[in-house]
Design a protein around this motif. Structure first.
Motif: not given
Length: 338
Positions: A255-261, A265-268, A276-279, A323-326
């Motif tokens: 998962i990346a910022p749309p302006a800089n792919r 930011l996160m991955y799964a 396996v999940l990280s942020a 993560l969703e609340a954030f």
């Protein structure tokens, strides 16, 4: 091995020069911080073995001083993209011969058999943390290769030769993933050290081959096979709802910022009946000001060094709730926006 440039002037790719300077501010008075000697770099391998985030986020060190055909590889890691990462460290300046040596090691890792590689790495895991967990990480990596092993190269040193930069830029166009990490050491006061890091990663563009096209749908299918299709879809949906970009790799999504792919930011990664999940809170703070790293860490927790956690069941659902609340608290960024 060469010595670092004491003046701190490095040539960039456009032929310009950049003068790197660091000042400390005490009582509203800036004082220039002097550079440290190279003696500190002799401990760099120890530091990285303990904390791989000195080089990059998402690295799990699984081998140290690995004996290969071409010699002893400093460090071997697995990154969040499910690649093996050959890490070559130099105490001084990085020259072209460091890349040749690392590519030799990478070719050895690429062709060695799975069982032989596992056996080769097993003794070294004892000094790298949780030996059982590292052994499981190696086995999961080997089981997921399906005849396709990706190997990346990471070079780290004190100063970078311009000739090496040109070669790395050229090889990136041929699908050779190479990262350069340049460290600078400063001495703000007697008895203390300040370590600064500059990372150059060429965006490699491998040619498309049948069976090698990565897609979100293929990873969704893998999640369904692992029995975590619903929570994995939830993770993707919350990222898209926040206006973030989803970028697929072989077995994971970033998962990346749309302006800089190209930024994490996160991955799964669906794996072994869980995800396996990280942020990275520091990265969210970088792209979503005025959010600070401290605020992001308080909301989603610190970045997990030494490997992302494997989550399943209630633990996974609780993490997704967090993560969703954030993500809902972030300002909405439209696709392609700033």
């Amino acid at each position: 091995m060469g010595e670092p440039a004491l003046a701190g002037v490095e040539a960039d790719r456009a032929g310009l020069t950049v003068d790197v300077g660091v000042w400390s501010v005490e009582d509203d008075v800036p004082r220039r911080v002097s550079r440290g000697g190279v003696g500190l770099e002799r401990r760099l391998e120890d530091w990285i073995a303990r904390d791989a985030s000195l080089l990059a986020d998402g690295l799990t060190i699984v081998g140290r001083q690995v004996h290969l055909d071409g010699g002893y590889l400093d460090l071997l890691a697995i990154d969040w993209r499910d690649r093996w990462v050959v890490i070559e460290l130099k105490r001084g300046r990085l020259y072209r011969d460091a890349l040749a040596q690392a590519l030799d090691y990478a070719s050895s890792i690429a062709r060695i058999g799975a069982d032989e590689l596992e056996e080769l790495l097993r003794p070294g895991t004892q000094g790298l943390g949780d030996a059982e967990e590292l052994s499981r990480a190696v086995r999961r990596q080997l089981d997921g290769e399906d005849g396709d092993r990706e190997v990346a190269v990471l070079l780290a040193g004190v100063g970078v030769d311009a000739g090496l930069q040109r070669i790395v830029a050229h090889l990136g166009g041929y699908g050779v993933p190479i990262t350069i990490v340049n460290f600078e050491v400063f001495e703000p006061q007697e008895g203390s050290r300040l370590l600064m890091r500059e990372v150059t990663e060429e965006e490699s563009r491998p040619p498309r081959r049948e069976g090698r096209r990565h897609s979100v749908e293929a990873i969704r299918q893998r999640a369904r096979e692992e029995g975590v299709g619903v929570p994995f879809d939830r993770f993707l949906d919350m990222a898209k709802e926040a206006g973030l970009a989803v970028r697929p790799y072989s077995r994971a999504v970033m998962i990346a910022p749309p302006a800089n792919r190209g930024r994490f930011l996160m991955y799964a990664r669906p794996d072994s009946g869980g995800i396996v999940l990280s942020a990275g809170p520091a990265h969210f703070a970088e792209f979503f000001p005025p959010l600070t790293e401290e605020e992001a860490t308080a909301a989603i927790g610190p970045y997990k060094r030494g490997g992302a956690p494997h989550l399943a069941g209630a633990e996974l659902e609780a993490r997704l709730d967090q993560l969703e609340a954030f993500l809902r608290s972030l300002p909405r960024v439209e696709e392609g926006g700033e």
